[in-house]
Every structure is written in C-alpha cells, then in structure tokens.
Motif scaffolding. Sequence first.
Motif, PDB file in Angstrom:
ATOM      1  N   ALA A 103       2.295  -4.864   4.024  1.00  0.00           N
ATOM      2  CA  ALA A 103       1.901  -6.257   4.197  1.00  0.00           C
ATOM      3  C   ALA A 103       1.198  -6.481   5.534  1.00  0.00           C
ATOM      4  CB  ALA A 103       3.126  -7.163   4.096  1.00  0.00           C
ATOM      5  N   GLY A 177       8.748 -12.074  -7.159  1.00  0.00           N
ATOM      6  CA  GLY A 177       7.331 -11.996  -6.835  1.00  0.00           C
ATOM      7  C   GLY A 177       6.967 -10.927  -5.827  1.00  0.00           C
ATOM      8  N   THR A 178       7.887  -9.985  -5.562  1.00  0.00           N
ATOM      9  CA  THR A 178       7.575  -8.904  -4.629  1.00  0.00           C
ATOM     10  C   THR A 178       6.352  -8.137  -5.121  1.00  0.00           C
ATOM     11  OG1 THR A 178       9.879  -8.631  -3.987  1.00  0.00           O
ATOM     12  CG2 THR A 178       8.426  -6.768  -3.589  1.00  0.00           C
ATOM     13  N   PRO A 179       5.342  -7.978  -4.276  1.00  0.00           N
ATOM     14  CA  PRO A 179       4.133  -7.273  -4.725  1.00  0.00           C
ATOM     15  C   PRO A 179       4.406  -5.786  -4.904  1.00  0.00           C
ATOM     16  CG  PRO A 179       4.000  -7.708  -2.385  1.00  0.00           C
ATOM     17  CD  PRO A 179       5.229  -8.431  -2.869  1.00  0.00           C
ATOM     18  N   ARG A 182       1.282   0.001  -2.704  1.00  0.00           N
ATOM     19  CA  ARG A 182       0.038   0.752  -2.920  1.00  0.00           C
ATOM     20  C   ARG A 182       0.284   2.253  -2.797  1.00  0.00           C
ATOM     21  NH1 ARG A 182      -1.355  -3.409   0.591  1.00  0.00           N
ATOM     22  NH2 ARG A 182      -1.400  -1.983   2.381  1.00  0.00           N
ATOM     23  N   THR A 208       4.964   0.326  -8.013  1.00  0.00           N
ATOM     24  CA  THR A 208       3.727   0.682  -7.315  1.00  0.00           C
ATOM     25  C   THR A 208       2.528   0.652  -8.248  1.00  0.00           C
ATOM     26  OG1 THR A 208       2.661   2.369  -5.933  1.00  0.00           O
ATOM     27  CG2 THR A 208       4.038   3.166  -7.736  1.00  0.00           C
ATOM     28  N   THR A 209       1.368   0.396  -7.665  1.00  0.00           N
ATOM     29  CA  THR A 209       0.106   0.570  -8.383  1.00  0.00           C
ATOM     30  C   THR A 209      -0.482   1.943  -8.094  1.00  0.00           C
ATOM     31  OG1 THR A 209      -1.116  -0.446  -6.553  1.00  0.00           O
ATOM     32  CG2 THR A 209      -0.408  -1.898  -8.349  1.00  0.00           C
TER      33      THR A 209
END
Length: 239
Positions: A103, A177-179, A182, A208-209
């Motif tokens: 972040a 809503g935790t992103p 990466r 993860t993405t």
Amino acid sequence: MPYLVRHVSPAAPALRLVCFPHAGGGASFFRGWARHLDPSVELLAIQYPGRENRFPEPLVGELAELAAGAAAELAAEPPRPTVLFGHSMGAMVAYETLLRLEASGATHFTRLCASGRALDAPPVGAGEVTDAELIASVKALGGSHAEVWENAELREMLLPIIRNDYRLIDAYRRAPGTPPLRAEVLALSGDADPRVTPEQAALWATATTGPFSSEVYDGAHFYLTTHAARVARQAVAGL
C-alpha cells in the motif's frame, strides 16, 4: 527495541529473506536456516515484543500492531528483492505486513511464503482455557516448546506469551475489502497438520493477483523443523 534481528548480513546481498515466527516463538527459531542458504542471502527474522531479547517489553494485544512495527522497519531497509516467510501466526503477521508495504508503494517485496496457516482459519479458542489445557494443545502440535514444559521456570515464562498470542490470532480478522496482494504467494503445509489441510492452504491463491503455488510436506504442524533445509531453499528459489 527493533523488530528486525539480523542472522546473516552479507557485504553485498543479492536478496533478503525475512522470517516471522509462530505463536510463542521468537526470532531464534530461524537462526539455523543460515547454513541452508547461499551466502548472498540476507537472513532476517522478526522479533515480537515480550520474548527473547525483547522479553522486558509488554506483549502486544493486536496483530495489526505487530504488522505495523515490522512494516515500518522493513520499509527503512535498502530495497532489494525480499521474501517474507511466516509460519502459523507468523503467516498472518507477514501477510498484514506485506499489505502495508504494498500500500505504501513498495515493489521489491516479491514473495509471501505462508506456512502452516489457512487464510481465514477459525479461532483456536485457547485464550480462556486452563494452563493444563493450553499446554496440552501446544504439545499436540510439537515444535520447539514440546520438551520444555517440565521446567517450572520456563513454563511460567512461556505460558503468558503463548496465551497472549493465541488470543491475538483469535481476535484477528481480515478487514472487509482487503485488496489482493501483487506479490507471488507460496503456501506450504504439512500433510498431517491438524490446523490446516492442503485444501485450505490452497485458498491462499485468492489473496493475490500474482503467481501462486503450493507445496505439501511430510509432517504435522511443525513439518519445517524436519525439512528446514528444503523449506529455506524453496522460500528463495528462483529469485
């Protein structure tokens, strides 16, 4: 006192491995990994307050505070490819630490190794049990404390730490809503671990993405004590 303990500090490190201990554990748990790694790997471990060299400090009651402290110190380190490895409770501290670092815009934290922990594990429920029940629970998992409970002095020192850590992880919930991360995620588990099945460990893919992989070792919750060399090398493989 600082969160970072430096087990190996090469003059010109190629990459950095940062290890986060389990409930009741300390940075010394990972000291022996130095002999399994290439000399170019900088080996650090996180020391939570209230244990080992930080024993005089008060215990921390929220996982977020541990993650914030670790993230602040790691952000101040010279940037180089960095792997975060966390076992059991340490997996969640490492995960929350990485969320904060990403972040902030950091891009050199390239891999999270989540060991012996489900992404959204149910509460352990050990915060209010008796001392005997808590000791039995810890003994059932094996690990570094299984042989010390007959020593009254060590028992009195360890019980408050482990009870605090169990309460801390029981109270932890991922924020809505935790992103997704990466960074790459590698999930590791033991095939006889009563705390996390391989199927549960595989759900880290949703965090993860980036790339995801998983590895199942022969053993229970502390499979990594038997397979230390292989686990240490796998943590940094390909970087």
